[in-house]
Design a protein around this motif. Structure first.
Motif, PDB file in Angstrom:
ATOM      1  N   PRO A  27      -2.657   5.038   2.175  1.00 53.66           N
ATOM      2  CA  PRO A  27      -3.491   3.769   2.643  1.00 53.66           C
ATOM      3  C   PRO A  27      -5.113   4.302   2.502  1.00 53.66           C
ATOM      4  CG  PRO A  27      -2.617   3.704   4.486  1.00 53.66           C
ATOM      5  CD  PRO A  27      -1.801   4.156   2.992  1.00 53.66           C
ATOM      6  N   VAL A  28      -6.206   4.460   2.500  1.00 56.04           N
ATOM      7  CA  VAL A  28      -7.122   5.545   1.987  1.00 56.04           C
ATOM      8  C   VAL A  28      -8.471   5.142   3.608  1.00 56.04           C
ATOM      9  CG1 VAL A  28      -9.152   5.605   0.943  1.00 56.04           C
ATOM     10  CG2 VAL A  28      -7.685   6.653   0.316  1.00 56.04           C
ATOM     11  N   THR A  29      -8.932   4.959   4.097  1.00 55.04           N
ATOM     12  CA  THR A  29     -10.378   4.242   4.602  1.00 55.04           C
ATOM     13  C   THR A  29     -11.396   4.502   4.200  1.00 55.04           C
ATOM     14  OG1 THR A  29      -9.290   5.017   7.352  1.00 55.04           O
ATOM     15  CG2 THR A  29     -11.214   4.229   7.753  1.00 55.04           C
ATOM     16  N   VAL A  53     -12.323   4.109  -3.167  1.00 52.71           N
ATOM     17  CA  VAL A  53     -11.487   5.411  -3.411  1.00 52.71           C
ATOM     18  C   VAL A  53     -10.929   4.425  -4.211  1.00 52.71           C
ATOM     19  CG1 VAL A  53      -9.089   6.373  -2.983  1.00 52.71           C
ATOM     20  CG2 VAL A  53     -11.034   6.690  -1.344  1.00 52.71           C
ATOM     21  N   ASN A  54     -10.542   3.353  -3.693  1.00 57.66           N
ATOM     22  CA  ASN A  54      -9.569   2.366  -4.734  1.00 57.66           C
ATOM     23  C   ASN A  54     -10.045   1.984  -5.546  1.00 57.66           C
ATOM     24  OD1 ASN A  54      -7.463   2.392  -2.271  1.00 57.66           O
ATOM     25  ND2 ASN A  54      -7.978   1.850  -0.772  1.00 57.66           N
ATOM     26  N   VAL A  55     -11.080   0.938  -4.894  1.00 57.25           N
ATOM     27  CA  VAL A  55     -11.608   0.395  -6.915  1.00 57.25           C
ATOM     28  C   VAL A  55     -12.279   1.800  -7.357  1.00 57.25           C
ATOM     29  CG1 VAL A  55     -13.694  -0.854  -7.005  1.00 57.25           C
ATOM     30  CG2 VAL A  55     -12.891  -1.244  -5.097  1.00 57.25           C
ATOM     31  N   HIS A  65      -1.918  -2.595   2.551  1.00 63.36           N
ATOM     32  CA  HIS A  65      -2.168  -2.426   3.491  1.00 63.36           C
ATOM     33  C   HIS A  65      -3.039  -1.346   3.886  1.00 63.36           C
ATOM     34  CE1 HIS A  65       0.005   0.810   5.080  1.00 63.36           C
ATOM     35  NE2 HIS A  65       1.448  -0.370   5.112  1.00 63.36           N
ATOM     36  N   GLY A  66      -3.867  -1.226   4.659  1.00 59.28           N
ATOM     37  CA  GLY A  66      -5.100  -0.195   4.626  1.00 59.28           C
ATOM     38  C   GLY A  66      -4.045   1.027   5.449  1.00 59.28           C
ATOM     39  N   SER A  67      -5.781   1.445   6.104  1.00 60.62           N
ATOM     40  CA  SER A  67      -4.310   2.839   7.163  1.00 60.62           C
ATOM     41  C   SER A  67      -4.363   2.484   8.460  1.00 60.62           C
ATOM     42  CB  SER A  67      -5.991   3.869   7.307  1.00 60.62           C
ATOM     43  OG  SER A  67      -7.138   3.033   7.558  1.00 60.62           O
ATOM     44  N   ALA A  68      -4.171   0.911   9.000  1.00 60.30           N
ATOM     45  CA  ALA A  68      -4.151   0.948  10.223  1.00 60.30           C
ATOM     46  C   ALA A  68      -4.708   1.899  11.175  1.00 60.30           C
ATOM     47  CB  ALA A  68      -3.053   0.199  10.044  1.00 60.30           C
ATOM     48  N   PRO A  69      -5.718   2.119  11.425  1.00 62.42           N
ATOM     49  CA  PRO A  69      -6.622   3.085  12.242  1.00 62.42           C
ATOM     50  C   PRO A  69      -6.552   2.853  13.552  1.00 62.42           C
ATOM     51  CG  PRO A  69      -8.388   1.078  11.896  1.00 62.42           C
ATOM     52  CD  PRO A  69      -7.044   1.172  10.638  1.00 62.42           C
ATOM     53  N   ASP A  70      -5.808   1.511  14.114  1.00 62.98           N
ATOM     54  CA  ASP A  70      -5.350   0.767  15.107  1.00 62.98           C
ATOM     55  C   ASP A  70      -4.229   1.687  16.189  1.00 62.98           C
ATOM     56  OD1 ASP A  70      -4.596  -0.605  13.279  1.00 62.98           O
ATOM     57  OD2 ASP A  70      -4.342  -2.034  14.619  1.00 62.98           O
ATOM     58  N   ILE A  71      -3.575   1.947  14.873  1.00 62.85           N
ATOM     59  CA  ILE A  71      -1.716   2.693  15.190  1.00 62.85           C
ATOM     60  C   ILE A  71      -1.500   3.453  14.911  1.00 62.85           C
ATOM     61  CG2 ILE A  71      -0.580  -0.278  15.440  1.00 62.85           C
ATOM     62  CD1 ILE A  71       0.222   0.422  12.742  1.00 62.85           C
ATOM     63  N   ALA A 128       4.252   3.147  12.968  1.00 62.89           N
ATOM     64  CA  ALA A 128       3.524   2.342  11.081  1.00 62.89           C
ATOM     65  C   ALA A 128       5.219   1.917  10.499  1.00 62.89           C
ATOM     66  CB  ALA A 128       2.600   3.091  10.805  1.00 62.89           C
ATOM     67  N   ASN A 129       5.418   1.252   9.794  1.00 59.24           N
ATOM     68  CA  ASN A 129       6.220   0.550   9.090  1.00 59.24           C
ATOM     69  C   ASN A 129       5.830   1.508   7.730  1.00 59.24           C
ATOM     70  OD1 ASN A 129       8.136  -0.732   7.654  1.00 59.24           O
ATOM     71  ND2 ASN A 129       7.462  -2.371   8.050  1.00 59.24           N
ATOM     72  N   PRO A 130       6.746   2.244   7.275  1.00 56.29           N
ATOM     73  CA  PRO A 130       6.804   2.930   6.172  1.00 56.29           C
ATOM     74  C   PRO A 130       6.912   1.671   5.189  1.00 56.29           C
ATOM     75  CG  PRO A 130       8.347   3.891   7.346  1.00 56.29           C
ATOM     76  CD  PRO A 130       8.102   2.194   8.275  1.00 56.29           C
TER      77      PRO A 130
HETATM   78  P1  NAD Z   1      -4.946  -2.380   7.712  1.00 52.44           P
HETATM   79  O1  NAD Z   1      -3.456  -2.895   6.980  1.00 52.44           O
HETATM   80  O2  NAD Z   1      -5.144  -1.131   8.281  1.00 52.44           O
HETATM   81  O3  NAD Z   1      -4.216  -3.590   9.182  1.00 52.44           O
HETATM   82  C1  NAD Z   1      -4.466  -4.352   9.170  1.00 52.44           C
HETATM   83  C2  NAD Z   1      -3.898  -4.691  10.447  1.00 52.44           C
HETATM   84  O4  NAD Z   1      -1.909  -4.443   9.523  1.00 52.44           O
HETATM   85  C3  NAD Z   1      -3.716  -3.577  11.508  1.00 52.44           C
HETATM   86  O5  NAD Z   1      -3.545  -4.492  12.966  1.00 52.44           O
HETATM   87  C4  NAD Z   1      -2.530  -2.045  11.245  1.00 52.44           C
HETATM   88  O6  NAD Z   1      -2.101  -1.857  12.607  1.00 52.44           O
HETATM   89  C5  NAD Z   1      -1.430  -3.312  10.960  1.00 52.44           C
HETATM   90  N1  NAD Z   1      -0.791  -2.782   9.739  1.00 52.44           N
HETATM   91  C6  NAD Z   1      -1.458  -2.744   8.537  1.00 52.44           C
HETATM   92  N2  NAD Z   1      -0.153  -1.662   7.578  1.00 52.44           N
HETATM   93  C7  NAD Z   1       0.988  -1.561   8.123  1.00 52.44           C
HETATM   94  C8  NAD Z   1       2.313  -1.028   8.975  1.00 52.44           C
HETATM   95  N3  NAD Z   1       2.344  -0.372   7.692  1.00 52.44           N
HETATM   96  N4  NAD Z   1       2.859  -1.393  10.075  1.00 52.44           N
HETATM   97  C9  NAD Z   1       2.520  -1.409  10.766  1.00 52.44           C
HETATM   98  N5  NAD Z   1       1.193  -2.314  11.076  1.00 52.44           N
HETATM   99  C10 NAD Z   1       0.120  -2.364  10.019  1.00 52.44           C
HETATM  100  O7  NAD Z   1      -6.336  -3.587   7.570  1.00 52.44           O
HETATM  101  P2  NAD Z   1      -7.649  -2.601   8.126  1.00 52.44           P
HETATM  102  O8  NAD Z   1      -7.382  -2.704   9.711  1.00 52.44           O
HETATM  103  O9  NAD Z   1      -8.509  -4.612   7.310  1.00 52.44           O
HETATM  104  O10 NAD Z   1      -8.454  -2.008   7.042  1.00 52.44           O
HETATM  105  C11 NAD Z   1      -8.045  -0.481   7.909  1.00 52.44           C
HETATM  106  C12 NAD Z   1      -8.671   0.777   6.652  1.00 52.44           C
HETATM  107  O11 NAD Z   1      -7.785   0.540   5.709  1.00 52.44           O
HETATM  108  C13 NAD Z   1     -10.055   0.319   6.230  1.00 52.44           C
HETATM  109  O12 NAD Z   1     -11.021   1.368   6.061  1.00 52.44           O
HETATM  110  C14 NAD Z   1     -10.032  -0.473   4.360  1.00 52.44           C
HETATM  111  O13 NAD Z   1     -11.200  -0.225   3.452  1.00 52.44           O
HETATM  112  C15 NAD Z   1      -8.937   0.318   4.354  1.00 52.44           C
HETATM  113  N6  NAD Z   1      -8.292  -0.021   3.852  1.00 52.44           N
HETATM  114  C16 NAD Z   1      -7.295  -0.005   2.414  1.00 52.44           C
HETATM  115  C17 NAD Z   1      -6.599  -0.063   1.624  1.00 52.44           C
HETATM  116  C18 NAD Z   1      -5.731   1.200   0.554  1.00 52.44           C
HETATM  117  O14 NAD Z   1      -5.744   1.811   1.139  1.00 52.44           O
HETATM  118  N7  NAD Z   1      -5.432   0.454  -0.598  1.00 52.44           N
HETATM  119  C19 NAD Z   1      -6.508  -1.407   1.702  1.00 52.44           C
HETATM  120  C20 NAD Z   1      -6.634  -1.790   3.040  1.00 52.44           C
HETATM  121  C21 NAD Z   1      -7.590  -1.542   3.333  1.00 52.44           C
END
Ligand code: NAD
Length: 489
Positions: free
Chosen positions: A86-88, A98-100, A278-284, A290-292
């Motif tokens: 995933p990409v921020t 990037v994705n779009v 899912h996205g880049s999950a900056p919180d974790i 993270a779950n792969p």
């Molecule tokens: P997110 O999907 O990154 O996270 C949402 C929630 O789900 C968070 O609490 C996160 O900790 C949890 N989560 C996500 N993936 C997980 C995993 N593999 N294991 C455990 N927990 C997981 O969504 P967001 O926070 O809205 O987005 C963060 C960034 O990611 C943004 O910059 C967004 O633009 C980008 N994004 C990228 C993609 C992609 O590259 N395909 C898709 C969606 C969002």
């Protein structure tokens, strides 16, 4: 991380040809989950050789406004396949996702998102769900064509095309046929967007007729999404325009147990990109928790795509067994959760094992990637006739005063039909309660409308000092009105 794959390989491993794949580890949790996925692919002896490419934050910071370095384009286009973390997307103006960009530039028209429950091993309210969301991937509001039009008003253009609808709808039916799925549900909002979503629905009905063995249904997206959230087991394959599919697939993934579980394949006729939903999950990020699984299951979809179904089944079944054995990451369990790499090692330890109770994953060896060719347009093109023009004006005048001013320049044989504000008719009729903004649509019609007639109208409006923002021509195609009426008209 990428060094994982450069260590000496077993002899049998070297004998076969490896498929070149571009690999982007992504941002946030991307590098962690990529490392875990590579570890498993390596242990399963997937016949792939990776070319690392830079996309995401590093490339944005290096000046690529779409987050993709020029060398990355070259590698992705030469391999035709990208496995990506995933990409921020940086917030703020000037940056493109990037994705779009990848999806649109590489013609990845189909986004395939299979989501399943793994009850009783992963807690969910919906133990029977097994849904595939097939999302149109290039059009809709994701064209990203946006404009600020006045002090008050911002606009995003929603583009839906017939070839775009035909490709994704046929893809969905072909996918259902190839994968033994029984039903395809189309979800749109065509009760409101009769032309754009209406086209998607119409194409669904037309193309669906070629697949009599598959059940078909259409639902309005709002109730459809509510039903998916409460009774997902009644759905099989769901096909939607881009935005609805984006939201729907996250809902479906989340109710299956975690958004971290679901994979996503972006498919075009020449290129494909595999990633987690899912996205880049900056919180974790950086915590190693993270779950792969989403990216791992995306990599098994990739293996099937390149003809390595056996390895795809091997990995998927080991993964199912790992989940059954209660070896899970912290998003799924609070009892002794595994770190990302511990989970990867647990999957490797089970390579060759089958799930005990969950249905085994089968990736058929003869499943070819689905390619939908759009037919060149043939036959007589529809007759297009200009009937009038909508001229958008920025003004804070009251509708009656604006109409009076406009009527001073209406040419002979032409008519000021109506004025609307945010789509609601405010002249000749209207209600005092309607909230007005500084953005009026003024509809002029004429039996002898022409481009020159439009230009002359604009010149006349300029003369009476009205602030024109844009125009939309009003066409009839083969005599049928091809523009929406004002609400209340
Ligand atoms: P997110 O999907 O990154 O996270 C949402 C929630 O789900 C968070 O609490 C996160 O900790 C949890 N989560 C996500 N993936 C997980 C995993 N593999 N294991 C455990 N927990 C997981 O969504 P967001 O926070 O809205 O987005 C963060 C960034 O990611 C943004 O910059 C967004 O633009 C980008 N994004 C990228 C993609 C992609 O590259 N395909 C898709 C969606 C969002």
């Amino acid at each position: 991380m990428i060094n994982e794959l450069s260590r000496p390989a077993p002899v049998a491993y070297l004998r076969r040809t490896r498929t070149p794949i571009a690999l982007a580890q992504g941002d946030g949790i991307g590098p962690e989950i990529t490392q875990a996925v590579l570890h498993i692919l390596d242990a399963a002896q997937a016949q792939v050789s990776f070319t690392p490419v830079k996309i995401g934050l590093e490339s944005y910071n290096a000046g690529a406004s779409n987050g993709i370095a020029p060398e990355a384009w070259e590698a992705i286009r030469s391999t035709g396949i990208l496995l990506k973390g995933p990409v921020t997307t940086p917030q703020g103006g000037g940056f493109k996702s990037v994705n779009v960009t990848l999806r649109k530039a590489l013609g990845l028209y189909a986004n395939v998102r299979p989501v399943q429950s793994f009850a009783p091993y992963i807690s969910t309210l919906h133990p029977e769900m097994n849904v595939v969301v097939i999302r149109e991937n290039e059009e809709d509001v994701y064209a990203g064509i946006e404009h600020r039009q006045s002090e008050d008003v911002y606009q995003c253009l929603k583009l839906i095309t017939r070839p775009g609808c035909e490709r994704i709808v046929r893809y969905a039916f072909e996918y259902a046929k190839q994968n033994g799925r029984k039903k395809v549900t189309c979800m749109t909002k065509d009760n409101i967007m009769k032309m754009t979503d209406g086209l998607f629905h119409r194409v669904f009905d037309e193309i669906g007729a070629d697949y009599p063995q598959i059940q078909k249904e259409h639902m309005i997206i709002d109730i459809g999404m509510a039903k998916v959230a409460t009774q997902p087991e009644r759905f099989d394959v769901i096909v939607t325009p881009n935005l609805y599919g984006d939201i729907l697939s996250d809902v479906v993934a989340e109710i299956s147990g975690s958004v971290g579980l679901a994979p996503s394949a972006n498919i075009g006729n020449e290129m494909s990109v595999f990633e987690a939903i899912h996205g880049s999950a900056p919180d974790i990020a950086g915590k190693g928790i993270a779950n792969p699984s989403g990216m791992l299951l995306a990599s098994t979809m990739m293996l099937q795509h390149i003809g390595q179904s056996e390895t795809a089944s091997l990995i998927h079944n080991a993964w199912l067994r790992t989940i059954e054995d209660g070896q899970q990451t912290g998003d799924l369990t609070q009892t002794n959760p595994l770190s990302t790499m511990e989970f990867a090692r647990a999957v490797c330890d089970r390579l060759g094992e089958m799930p005990r109770r969950l249905p085994a994953a089968i990736y058929p060896a003869d499943a070819k990637p689905i390619k939908v060719e759009t037919k060149p347009v043939s036959g007589i093109p529809p007759r297009r006739n200009l009937e009038g023009v909508d001229i958008f004006i920025s003004s804070r005048m009251q509708p009656m005063d604006l109409a009076k001013r406009l009527q001073t320049i209406v040419p002979q044989g032409s008519e000021l039909k109506m004025i609307s504000n945010r789509g609601v008719v405010v002249w000749p009729s209207g209600l005092p309660e309607t909230h007005l903004v500084d953005h009026y649509r003024c509809r002029f019609t004429s039996k002898s409308a022409s481009q020159l007639w439009v230009v002359n109208l604009l010149i006349a409006l300029n003369r009476i000092q009205l602030d024109v923002i844009k125009t939309e021509n009003l066409y009839a195609f083969d005599g049928k009105m091809a523009y929406s009426a004002g609400q209340g008209q």
